[in-house]
Scaffold this motif. Structure first.
Motif, PDB file in Angstrom:
ATOM      1  N   TYR A 146       0.821  -1.198   0.000  1.00  0.00           N
ATOM      2  CA  TYR A 146       0.000   0.000   0.000  1.00  0.00           C
ATOM      3  C   TYR A 146       0.864   1.261   0.000  1.00  0.00           C
ATOM      4  CZ  TYR A 146      -3.670  -3.303   1.435  1.00  0.00           C
ATOM      5  OH  TYR A 146      -4.536  -4.356   1.505  1.00  0.00           O
ATOM      6  N   ALA A 147       1.985   1.219   0.745  1.00  0.00           N
ATOM      7  CA  ALA A 147       2.876   2.376   0.794  1.00  0.00           C
ATOM      8  C   ALA A 147       3.460   2.670  -0.581  1.00  0.00           C
ATOM      9  CB  ALA A 147       3.988   2.143   1.812  1.00  0.00           C
ATOM     10  N   ALA A 148       3.837   1.622  -1.298  1.00  0.00           N
ATOM     11  CA  ALA A 148       4.374   1.821  -2.642  1.00  0.00           C
ATOM     12  C   ALA A 148       3.298   2.336  -3.589  1.00  0.00           C
ATOM     13  CB  ALA A 148       4.954   0.501  -3.162  1.00  0.00           C
ATOM     14  N   ALA A 149       2.098   1.782  -3.477  1.00  0.00           N
ATOM     15  CA  ALA A 149       1.012   2.190  -4.366  1.00  0.00           C
ATOM     16  C   ALA A 149       0.594   3.632  -4.118  1.00  0.00           C
ATOM     17  CB  ALA A 149      -0.180   1.251  -4.200  1.00  0.00           C
ATOM     18  N   ARG A 150       0.552   4.050  -2.859  1.00  0.00           N
ATOM     19  CA  ARG A 150       0.075   5.402  -2.562  1.00  0.00           C
ATOM     20  C   ARG A 150       1.038   6.470  -3.064  1.00  0.00           C
ATOM     21  NH1 ARG A 150       1.522   7.937   2.275  1.00  0.00           N
ATOM     22  NH2 ARG A 150      -0.579   8.807   2.491  1.00  0.00           N
ATOM     23  N   LYS A 162      -3.032   9.165  -8.099  1.00  0.00           N
ATOM     24  CA  LYS A 162      -3.455  10.448  -8.635  1.00  0.00           C
ATOM     25  C   LYS A 162      -4.940  10.656  -8.331  1.00  0.00           C
ATOM     26  CE  LYS A 162      -0.060  10.425 -12.376  1.00  0.00           C
ATOM     27  NZ  LYS A 162       0.166  10.498 -13.843  1.00  0.00           N
ATOM     28  N   GLN A 163      -5.278  11.861  -7.936  1.00  0.00           N
ATOM     29  CA  GLN A 163      -6.660  12.147  -7.563  1.00  0.00           C
ATOM     30  C   GLN A 163      -7.560  12.112  -8.792  1.00  0.00           C
ATOM     31  OE1 GLN A 163      -7.036  15.595  -5.104  1.00  0.00           O
ATOM     32  NE2 GLN A 163      -9.275  15.564  -5.098  1.00  0.00           N
ATOM     33  N   VAL A 164      -8.683  11.393  -8.671  1.00  0.00           N
ATOM     34  CA  VAL A 164      -9.610  11.255  -9.799  1.00  0.00           C
ATOM     35  C   VAL A 164     -10.984  11.837  -9.507  1.00  0.00           C
ATOM     36  CG1 VAL A 164      -8.417   9.254 -10.758  1.00  0.00           C
ATOM     37  CG2 VAL A 164     -10.223   8.904  -9.053  1.00  0.00           C
ATOM     38  N   ASP A 165     -11.267  12.152  -8.240  1.00  0.00           N
ATOM     39  CA  ASP A 165     -12.598  12.690  -7.928  1.00  0.00           C
ATOM     40  C   ASP A 165     -12.562  13.328  -6.547  1.00  0.00           C
ATOM     41  OD1 ASP A 165     -15.251  13.343  -8.284  1.00  0.00           O
ATOM     42  OD2 ASP A 165     -16.023  11.339  -7.828  1.00  0.00           O
ATOM     43  N   THR A 166     -13.474  14.283  -6.340  1.00  0.00           N
ATOM     44  CA  THR A 166     -13.688  14.891  -5.035  1.00  0.00           C
ATOM     45  C   THR A 166     -15.181  14.988  -4.782  1.00  0.00           C
ATOM     46  OG1 THR A 166     -11.670  16.222  -5.156  1.00  0.00           O
ATOM     47  CG2 THR A 166     -13.330  16.905  -3.566  1.00  0.00           C
ATOM     48  N   VAL A 167     -15.615  14.558  -3.620  1.00  0.00           N
ATOM     49  CA  VAL A 167     -17.012  14.691  -3.201  1.00  0.00           C
ATOM     50  C   VAL A 167     -17.037  15.634  -2.004  1.00  0.00           C
ATOM     51  CG1 VAL A 167     -19.049  13.497  -2.307  1.00  0.00           C
ATOM     52  CG2 VAL A 167     -17.604  12.394  -4.030  1.00  0.00           C
ATOM     53  N   GLU A 225     -11.788  12.587  -1.059  1.00  0.00           N
ATOM     54  CA  GLU A 225     -10.954  12.575  -2.254  1.00  0.00           C
ATOM     55  C   GLU A 225     -10.681  11.132  -2.657  1.00  0.00           C
ATOM     56  OE1 GLU A 225      -8.578  16.727  -1.106  1.00  0.00           O
ATOM     57  OE2 GLU A 225      -7.517  14.780  -1.058  1.00  0.00           O
ATOM     58  N   ILE A 226     -10.885  10.816  -3.946  1.00  0.00           N
ATOM     59  CA  ILE A 226     -10.687   9.475  -4.473  1.00  0.00           C
ATOM     60  C   ILE A 226      -9.395   9.473  -5.294  1.00  0.00           C
ATOM     61  CG2 ILE A 226     -11.757   7.532  -5.659  1.00  0.00           C
ATOM     62  CD1 ILE A 226     -13.473   8.710  -3.397  1.00  0.00           C
ATOM     63  N   TYR A 227      -8.545   8.486  -5.057  1.00  0.00           N
ATOM     64  CA  TYR A 227      -7.251   8.396  -5.726  1.00  0.00           C
ATOM     65  C   TYR A 227      -7.080   7.038  -6.401  1.00  0.00           C
ATOM     66  CZ  TYR A 227      -5.811  12.479  -2.973  1.00  0.00           C
ATOM     67  OH  TYR A 227      -5.714  13.724  -2.407  1.00  0.00           O
ATOM     68  N   LYS A 228      -6.494   7.071  -7.603  1.00  0.00           N
ATOM     69  CA  LYS A 228      -6.176   5.835  -8.327  1.00  0.00           C
ATOM     70  C   LYS A 228      -4.664   5.663  -8.377  1.00  0.00           C
ATOM     71  CE  LYS A 228      -6.828   3.454 -12.751  1.00  0.00           C
ATOM     72  NZ  LYS A 228      -7.432   3.538 -14.112  1.00  0.00           N
ATOM     73  N   PRO A 229      -4.144   4.543  -7.879  1.00  0.00           N
ATOM     74  CA  PRO A 229      -2.696   4.300  -7.959  1.00  0.00           C
ATOM     75  C   PRO A 229      -2.326   3.625  -9.274  1.00  0.00           C
ATOM     76  CG  PRO A 229      -3.718   2.557  -6.704  1.00  0.00           C
ATOM     77  CD  PRO A 229      -4.830   3.490  -7.117  1.00  0.00           C
ATOM     78  N   ASP A 230      -1.047   3.522  -9.522  1.00  0.00           N
ATOM     79  CA  ASP A 230      -0.537   2.763 -10.655  1.00  0.00           C
ATOM     80  C   ASP A 230      -0.955   1.301 -10.480  1.00  0.00           C
ATOM     81  OD1 ASP A 230       0.904   1.336 -12.540  1.00  0.00           O
ATOM     82  OD2 ASP A 230       2.799   2.347 -12.146  1.00  0.00           O
TER      83      ASP A 230
END
Length: 290
Positions: free
Chosen positions: A38-42, A46-51, A260-265
């Motif tokens: 998880y640390a590597a992925a975070r 990149k942020q993809v959405d905000t509610v 905030e929604i984030y998508k990792p590699d």
């Protein structure tokens, strides 16, 4: 809360009370989250959405499995009440009580939010907590509790005789109904005990009653999660604001919260998959042929 004692202690009372406690659910064999993964992925996300969650209201959000999401303080000290469901089945929802039994009264980095029976699997793992410095204070208080249920209009009416419609329970009910098309009555059955994000709580040392105190959260603080399954979530910006005085109020200073929604590699998550539901047979001891 224990009231006046009416019975004297037996001769062996002190001996009975001196027996050492035993942890109900030792977690040595509990499946551990891969925090290094998880640390590597975070680091790549990149942020993809905000509610945006308006003060004294709730908003619904969706997070695909393998994504991260954050609950962020943006303007002022504000606590939030969080509900989580499986996106494909509202009957699988966050199980506050079992999460508390496994991880303790307050959650932080590395703790997981577990789902209800018969699934009992991780729904989300906390991957960062900017308030982890707080620990436990001199009153026994800490942040992000799974003790309180959520402020609700029924208890409010019981204690005050008045109707109040912006309790977190009602906020979550309205938001879920609007998102799903369920009636308010149908949606209410799916609203459940919460993770009290940013709320500072504990039990008093004399009466052992649930207490709250001013949240230490400040703009820029956040609680971050990794979605273990496809999630439908709802967050209420509590009408108590920082909960320093009361939690059902039209006069407390309240502020919005952001999700905030984030998508990792995704290549970093190769080999990772959502946890399976509980492997328990579900027979409950029923004899074959019954």
């Amino acid at each position: 809360m224990k009231h006046t004692r009416h019975n004297t202690a037996p001769a062996d009372g002190d001996a009975r009370k001196s027996i050492r406690p035993v942890i109900c659910y030792p977690v040595d064999t509990l499946p551990k989250p891969d925090m290094h993964l998880y640390a590597a992925a975070r680091k790549t996300m990149k942020q993809v959405d905000t509610v945006i969650v308006a003060p004294r209201e709730a908003s619904v959000f969706r997070v695909p499995a393998g994504h991260f999401f954050r609950i962020v303080s943006v303007e002022g000290a504000q606590v939030g009440d969080l509900n989580l469901w499986s996106e494909s089945d509202l009957n699988e929802r966050f199980y506050s009580g079992k999460t508390r039994a496994l991880h303790g009264t307050h959650l932080s980095t590395g703790d997981r939010m577990w789902s209800s029976f018969p699934h009992l699997r991780p729904m989300a793992t906390i991957t960062w907590d900017t308030l982890d410095w707080y620990g436990f204070d001199a009153d026994g208080g800490s942040v992000h509790d799974v003790i309180g249920t959520r402020c609700d209009p029924y208890t409010h009416h019981l204690l005050s005789g008045q109707d109040y419609h912006h309790c977190c329970h009602s906020n979550l009910t309205r938001a879920l109904a609007a998102e799903t098309g369920l009636t308010l009555q149908q949606a209410e059955t799916h609203v459940h005990d919460v993770l009290n994000v940013f709320m500072c709580t504990g039990f008093t040392q004399d009466s052992h009653q649930y207490f709250m105190k001013a949240s230490p959260v400040r703009p820029g603080d956040y609680l971050e999660f990794f979605a273990e399954i496809d999630l439908l979530g709802a967050l209420s910006a509590c009408p108590g604001g920082d909960c320093s005085a009361e939690h059902s109020s039209d006069t407390a200073a309240c502020y919005p919260l952001h999700i905030e929604i984030y998508k990792p590699d995704q290549t970093l998550l190769e080999g990772w998959c959502s946890p399976e539901p509980s492997g328990y047979s579900g027979s409950h001891g029923e004899r074959p042929g019954c």
